[in-house]
Design an enzyme around this catalytic site. Structure first.
Site, short mmCIF file in Angstrom:
data_model
loop_
_atom_site.label_atom_id
_atom_site.label_comp_id
_atom_site.label_asym_id
_atom_site.label_seq_id
_atom_site.Cartn_x
_atom_site.Cartn_y
_atom_site.Cartn_z
N GLY A 109 0.82 -1.20 0.00
CA GLY A 109 0.00 0.00 0.00
C GLY A 109 0.86 1.26 0.00
CB SER A 110 0.28 4.58 1.50
OG SER A 110 -0.81 4.92 0.67
CB VAL A 111 4.66 1.00 3.12
CG1 VAL A 111 6.13 0.81 3.44
CG2 VAL A 111 3.87 1.03 4.44
CE LYS A 113 0.61 8.01 -1.24
NZ LYS A 113 -0.11 6.72 -1.29
#
Length: 528
Positions: A109-111, A113
């Site tokens: 997921g947003s890890v 980013k």
């Protein structure tokens, strides 16, 4: 020469004998023998091992309790201290029914980013990109619906989520599961129809779409696909051998399905990979892979002799630069303090339909926690993240805390299903007219009553449809399509409500016309 050597040997033997004698005397005075002293040292070491084992057992029990509380089928845990992984554990089963281990792959997921932020900072340190230069300097074709705003958005503003690109744009261009060549740039080009919600640098708005733009920038500047760039410059140098950054990686690692929830029960969700979403959400790998990234982050960009970014560059990404809706935000990382300890915390949650990953770093004490779970519920994020936060608090010597789930996650799906059921019953109600009646025929309704009743029913139906078609998805930060993806029970319940409400509005309008034609006119005769 030989005599001098023998003399030195004799002196060494004399010193050794004196030392041994001293040990024997001290041992006798203290009431124990050298053997007892050695035994005591071994016992102390064993006690230390027992203390550590008890510590890890307590943490494992806490994590397992949190997984039971959220209904998560499987998870993996990694704990880092002093520059190494000191504890790792798998819990439960994956989406194919196999035991989860530290080698089980998850989507992050947003890890993703912070990894994109690291890649951009590499280009900055190489002199190929400037943080405060406009994005269009490096990506000339990038634009929003307002071209003037597009010209002013800087690279840093994309990294800190202050570009003015609305949060809702993420659902407009994301979760498209597109693996065709050029999928990432195609997604970013679709931002041309999105209007900015603020001036660049004016306010914070979390934006996966902004990180998609950064991924396209990396492709444009490097001349490589984003996944290929990451493998060559980040993942492979750090020894993240099973990391997932391309569709080919996804197939090779056989990433198991995650789980969504249907009325509280986890159900496997085997989604395809999404190359267009890699910079913002679709990196993946095991907790062992992710631990190597975190070790490099804690080690000033260096791991096993390989430097992927300077210590100053790492510090810049982990520095809180703007206020966010939760903490401060850096260049991909959230920055705050660990509740109950006051300790500086650099952290990032990452969620996808079916997956949730949480990284909590405590740089001042050189510790970190990674928890990867193969389930997620959009209305219960805090309960999923409690496993990592609580573990970090336990490492710092305080109680883990963690709150109970709120009622929203349970209420919304059942409420939409109940409302759909009520509307369906409303559709069936006119059928009662066909049943045989005993006694006198019902008194004819006045035309006024027919019109008023119909207006009330049609208005109520259309209001229900509108509230669930627009208001509910907007409250969740997306569209009805994203509601179906992230909350399938509530999403399909909303679709059922809208379909039944529209059908009911049409039905009641038709019945009203029929009743008006049959109702008596001013002279008491039917109209028609």
């Amino acid at each position: 020469m030989g005599m001098k050597s023998n003399a030195r040997s004799g002196r060494r033997r004399a010193r050794w004998c004196k030392s041994l004698g001293a040990v024997l005397i001290v041992s006798a005075v203290a009431g124990f023998s050298p053997a007892t002293a050695a035994t005591g040292a071994v016992e102390a070491k064993v006690r230390g091992v027992d203390v550590q084992a008890t510590r890890w057992s307590a943490i494992d029990d806490f994590v397992e309790a949190r997984l039971d509380g959220t209904g998560t089928p499987g998870a993996a845990l990694a704990v880092i201290e002093g520059g190494r992984v000191v504890h790792e554990r798998g819990f439960g089963v994956d989406g194919r029914g196999r035991a989860v281990t530290p080698d089980t792959p998850f989507l992050w997921g947003s890890v993703s980013k912070p990894v994109t932020g690291l890649a951009v900072m590499q280009l900055v340190e190489a002199g190929r990109v400037m943080l405060d230069a406009p994005v269009r300097t490096y990506l000339p074709w990038f634009r929003l619906a307002d071209r003037g705003t597009s010209d002013r958005i800087t690279v840093r503003q994309l990294l800190t989520n202050t570009s003015g690109i609305p949060t809702s744009a993420s659902s407009e261009i994301g979760d498209r599961y597109d693996n065709a060549p050029g999928a990432l740039s195609d997604a970013v080009r679709d931002l041309a129809r999105i209007a900015p919600e603020a001036e660049p640098g004016e306010s914070y708005a979390y934006s996966s779409a902004g990180y998609a733009v950064l991924g396209a920038l990396v492709e444009e500047v490097s001349g490589q696909s984003f996944g290929a760039y990451l493998h060559e410059n980040v993942l492979d140098p750090l020894g993240m051998d099973h990391a997932v950054a391309t569709e080919r990686d996804f197939d090779r690692e056989r990433v198991p399905p995650g789980h969504r929830f249907l009325f509280g029960e986890p159900v496997p969700f085997d989604a395809p990979y999404d190359t267009s979403g890699v910079p913002a959400a679709h990196l993946g790998g095991s907790t062992r892979d992710l631990a190597r990234l975190v070790l490099a982050e804690l080690g000033g960009g260096r791991l096993d002799g390989r430097q992927v970014l300077s210590a100053a560059g790492i510090a810049e990404t982990q520095r809180g630069q703007v206020d966010s809706d939760v903490d401060r935000f850096g260049l991909g990382w959230a920055v705050g303090t660990l509740e109950g300890t006051g300790e500086r915390m650099v952290w990032k949650p990452g969620s996808l339909p079916g997956h949730d990953v949480m990284v909590v770093m405590l740089p001042d004490s050189d510790r970190a926690v990674i928890v990867a779970q193969n389930a997620f519920h959009l209305l219960r994020p805090e309960q999923f993240h409690d496993a990592a936060f609580g573990t970090a608090r336990m490492l710092s010597g305080v109680t883990p805390g963690g709150g109970a789930a709120g009622p929203l996650a349970s209420v919304v799906p059942w409420a939409t299903a109940a409302l759909a059921g009520v509307l369906v019953l409303g559709l069936l109600a006119p059928g009662l007219r066909l049943l045989p009646r005993q006694g006198r025929a019902p008194r004819p309704r006045s035309r006024r009553r027919i019109v008023v009743n119909t207006l009330v029913q049609v208005t109520a139906s259309l209001t229900s449809a509108a509230s669930l078609w627009w208001v509910l998805p907007a409250a969740l930060g997306g569209s009805i399509e994203s509601a179906l993806l992230w909350l399938p029970d509530a999403g399909w319940g909303a679709v059922g409500v809208v379909a039944a409400a529209l059908a009911l509005a049409v039905q009641r309008t038709v019945l009203a016309v029929v009743d008006l034609r049959r109702s008596p006119g001013r002279e008491g005769r039917p109209i028609g």
